[in-house]
Design a protein around this motif. Sequence first.
Motif, PDB file in Angstrom:
ATOM      1  N   THR A  63       0.829  -1.218   0.000  1.00  0.00           N
ATOM      2  CA  THR A  63       0.000   0.000   0.000  1.00  0.00           C
ATOM      3  C   THR A  63       0.856   1.257   0.000  1.00  0.00           C
ATOM      4  O   THR A  63       0.567   2.220  -0.710  1.00  0.00           O
ATOM      5  N   SER A  66       2.092   2.077  -3.308  1.00  0.00           N
ATOM      6  CA  SER A  66       1.001   2.280  -4.281  1.00  0.00           C
ATOM      7  C   SER A  66       1.030   1.238  -5.390  1.00  0.00           C
ATOM      8  O   SER A  66       0.752   1.527  -6.562  1.00  0.00           O
ATOM      9  N   SER A  95      -4.652   1.234   6.431  1.00  0.00           N
ATOM     10  CA  SER A  95      -4.641   2.631   6.879  1.00  0.00           C
ATOM     11  C   SER A  95      -3.221   3.120   7.122  1.00  0.00           C
ATOM     12  O   SER A  95      -2.859   4.252   6.774  1.00  0.00           O
ATOM     13  N   ALA A  98      -1.562   3.472   3.698  1.00  0.00           N
ATOM     14  CA  ALA A  98      -2.089   4.652   3.009  1.00  0.00           C
ATOM     15  C   ALA A  98      -1.478   5.929   3.575  1.00  0.00           C
ATOM     16  O   ALA A  98      -1.148   6.862   2.827  1.00  0.00           O
ATOM     17  N   THR A  99      -1.326   5.982   4.897  1.00  0.00           N
ATOM     18  CA  THR A  99      -0.732   7.165   5.522  1.00  0.00           C
ATOM     19  C   THR A  99       0.719   7.342   5.098  1.00  0.00           C
ATOM     20  O   THR A  99       1.171   8.463   4.828  1.00  0.00           O
ATOM     21  N   MET A 102       0.740   8.696   1.627  1.00  0.00           N
ATOM     22  CA  MET A 102       0.404  10.112   1.668  1.00  0.00           C
ATOM     23  C   MET A 102       1.603  10.955   2.071  1.00  0.00           C
ATOM     24  O   MET A 102       1.893  11.997   1.479  1.00  0.00           O
ATOM     25  N   ARG A 140     -13.445   8.262   0.928  1.00  0.00           N
ATOM     26  CA  ARG A 140     -13.183   6.880   1.335  1.00  0.00           C
ATOM     27  C   ARG A 140     -14.447   6.035   1.287  1.00  0.00           C
ATOM     28  O   ARG A 140     -14.438   4.877   0.875  1.00  0.00           O
ATOM     29  N   PHE A 148      -5.451   4.375  -3.878  1.00  0.00           N
ATOM     30  CA  PHE A 148      -4.059   4.820  -3.963  1.00  0.00           C
ATOM     31  C   PHE A 148      -3.982   6.211  -4.572  1.00  0.00           C
ATOM     32  O   PHE A 148      -3.081   6.991  -4.248  1.00  0.00           O
ATOM     33  N   ASN A 151      -4.704   8.577  -1.760  1.00  0.00           N
ATOM     34  CA  ASN A 151      -3.535   8.691  -0.889  1.00  0.00           C
ATOM     35  C   ASN A 151      -2.546   9.718  -1.433  1.00  0.00           C
ATOM     36  O   ASN A 151      -2.074  10.606  -0.709  1.00  0.00           O
ATOM     37  N   TYR A 165      -5.040   9.552   8.917  1.00  0.00           N
ATOM     38  CA  TYR A 165      -5.005   8.154   9.354  1.00  0.00           C
ATOM     39  C   TYR A 165      -6.350   7.698   9.916  1.00  0.00           C
ATOM     40  O   TYR A 165      -6.911   6.688   9.483  1.00  0.00           O
ATOM     41  N   SER A 168      -9.174   7.641   7.394  1.00  0.00           N
ATOM     42  CA  SER A 168      -9.003   6.519   6.470  1.00  0.00           C
ATOM     43  C   SER A 168      -9.368   5.205   7.145  1.00  0.00           C
ATOM     44  O   SER A 168     -10.018   4.340   6.551  1.00  0.00           O
TER      45      SER A 168
END
Length: 712
Positions: A63, A66, A95, A98-99, A102, A140, A148, A151, A165, A168
Motif C-alpha cells: 500500500t 502504491s 490505513s 495509506a498514511t 500520503m 473513502r 491509492f 492517498n 489516518y 481513512s
Amino acid sequence: MGAKKILLLVVVVAAALALYFGGGSEYLTLARMQSLLGTARAYVDANPLGAALGFGAIYIIVTALSLPGATLLTLFCGAVFGLWQGLLIASFASSIGATLAMLVSRYVLRDSVRARFGERLKRIDAGIEREGGFYLFALRLVPVFPFFVINLAMGLTAIRAWTFYWVSQLGMLAGTFVYVNAGRELGELESLSGILSPGLLLAFAALGLLPLVARKALDWLRARKVYAGWDRPRRFDRNLVVIGAGAAGLVTSYIAATVRAKVTLIEKAEMGGDCLNRGCVPSKALIRAARAAAEANEGGRFGMQAGKTEVDFAKVMQHVRESIRTIEPHDSPERYRKLGVEVIHGEAKLVSPWEVEVDGRTLSARHIVIATGARPFVPPIDGLDGVPYRTSDTIWDLDALPKRLLVLGGGPIGCELAQSFARLGSETTLVEMADQLLGREDADAAAVVQAALEADGVEVLLGHKAVQAKAGEPHTLRVEHAGESSELPFDVLLVAIGRTANVEGYGLDALDIPLRKNKTIETDEFLRTRYPNILCVGDVTGPYQLTHAGAHQAWYAAVNALFGGFKSFRADYSVMPACTYTEPEQARVGLGEREAKETGTEVEVVKYAMSELDRAVAEAATAGFVKVLVAPGKDRILGATVVGERAGETIALFALAMKQGIGLDKILGTVFAYPTFAEAAKAVAGERRKRHKPDKLLDWVERYHRWQRGGP
C-alpha cells in the motif's frame, strides 16, 4: 526538488520495481494466492502472531508503494485469517500503508506539483479547508477514484497526518469488511460450482451496493448534523421559494413553474434586477447612442461632410429609459403570474432552513433559492462621501452631460462607460490602479481596448491609486503614481471598481450560512449551501458576476432542488463566455494566454489579425484579432479571445465548438457566408492548418506534379 527528496523517490521507485520484477508480482494474482491457501493456513495455525504481523507488514509495504494488488491481498486476508481477524489486520495495515503513501507524496511531490498544477488542485483544497476530515471520509466511503490515487492526492494538501489516518481507518472499514468477507467465502470454495453460493453472491452484491448505501448514509449524517436544533415542518406550503427577481431568480422560477412546481418569487425592489434596471440594458442603450455620435463625427472617412455632432443628453437618457420600459414586460410580475409563479413584492428574511418571512407572513418550502445579486463596491476613500460620485447603479439618474467625468476603475464597466461618455462629449479621465485595463484579460487584448479609448479622447492613467477626494470648484481626486501625487479635477466621479454580493439583511447570519473569503455565499458544486435544501445562484455566490452565468446556474439550482432526491448535477463552468462592449468589443471564452502561463498549462497559440479580414477592411474596423489556444499538436480548443467588431457574436461560435467538442479543423471545413466577421474563426483555423502543413508530403506532391508536366 532537493537531493533528499530525489533520493527518497529513487528508493521508493527502486523498491517497487524490485518487488515487481523480482517475482513479487506473481504473488499478487488470484491463481497464485489460491495455490498458497493451504500452506498459508497451516503456517497461521502453527504461528498465528508471526503470520499476522508478517502479512500486515507485506500489506503495508504494498500500500505504501502504491502497488497494484491491495484488493487481492484483502481477499487473501479473509481467506486465510477469517472474517474478524482478517478485518482487523487488513483495516490497520491498509490505513498505515495509506498514511505512509500520503506522507511520501507530501514530502517528495507536493512543492513541485503545486507549483505546476496549483489551480487544478483548488477543488480538493477547498473541500479540505471547508470540511477537513469529513471530505476525506466521503472520498473513502464513496470511492470515485482508487484509494491509492486518494492517498497520493491528499499528500498534496495540508491535511494533518493523524486526521488522514483515523479518517481513512474509519472510512475504509465498510469496504474492507466486504472484501474480507468475500475472501472468506472464496477461501471456502471446494469447486468452481461453489462460486454461486448464496454467501459469496451476497458478499459481492453488498460490495456493489456499498457506494449507493454509503452515499445515502453520508447524506443522512450531514443532514442530521446541519439541521440539529431546527424543527422541520410536517408539511410545506410550496415546493420552492426564490429570493430575488434578477436574471438568476427569474430563470429559476420560470423553470420551476414549467415543471409544475408550486413556486413563490420574492423581490423587494424592481423585477429584472440589475441587468434590466441598472446594468446590461441601460448600458447597451447608452453605448448605442454614443456609437451613433461617434459615427456621425467620423463620417468624413466615408465621404460624408464631417462636423461636430450636437448631443442632446436628455434625449439620450430618454432612449435609455425607453429601452428599459420596452423590455420591462418580459420580467414583469404579470408575466410570471401567468406562468404560474406566485410573485410577492416585499422584503424576505430566512427564519429557518425551510421558512421565509415576508412582511409578517411566514412561507414554508421544501427548498429555498437565494438569488439576491450584488451591488457596486464603494471603496473607503477619504472624502468620497463629500463629492458627487456615482456608481453603475446611480449613473442613470443623470439628466445633464457632465463636462468633466472621472472614472475610477478600468474593468469592463469602467471602460464601457468611459468610452461612451467621451463619445457623447464629456472630458473623460479613467484611473486604474493596475498596470493594464481589463485586468483578467491578456495584455494584447487590453492594449487594443486602451488604444480605442484613447482615440476617443479618454485619458487613461494606469498605475494610479486614488487617495483622497475633495469637494470644491472644481472637485478633485488626489492620486499617487510612482511616488508622486497629483490632483484630477471632475464634475462627476464614477466609481466602477467591482461589485460586492448582497449578503446582509435577510437572515444568513441567523442560519449561520458561511461566506467565502470574497464575501460571496459559500456553496458546493451542486450550488447547495451549508443546508442542502438552500441553494444559491447568480452574483451572490459567483464565481462569475455575469447575467448569463446566473441564468446558467438557475437550471442547476431548480433541477437540484426539485429533483435532487433522484439525481443532482454539478454546475458546469467549463465554457463561460464574457464580453466587454467597448468599440472594438473584447470577448473571451475558456483559457487565456496569461492564465495558461500562470497555471503552467502547455498550449499552442494561433492568432489572426482583423486587418486581414475582408469584412473588417470594408467597414474600417480593422483593430483587433482572434487568438485561439489549442492543445499542443491538436486542434482541440482550450480557449479563445476575440477583439474586434461584433466580438461578442463571434465568441459564441468558439463557445459552441468547445461545448460540443468541435476542433479547429472542423471549423475550417465549414462554409461561412462571405463577407462576415464570423469568417475570422475560419481564418484562424486556417492559420493553424498552414502552420502544421505536411511539408515532406508536399515535397513528394510537387515532384508528382513536375512528373505530370514532363519536367526534369
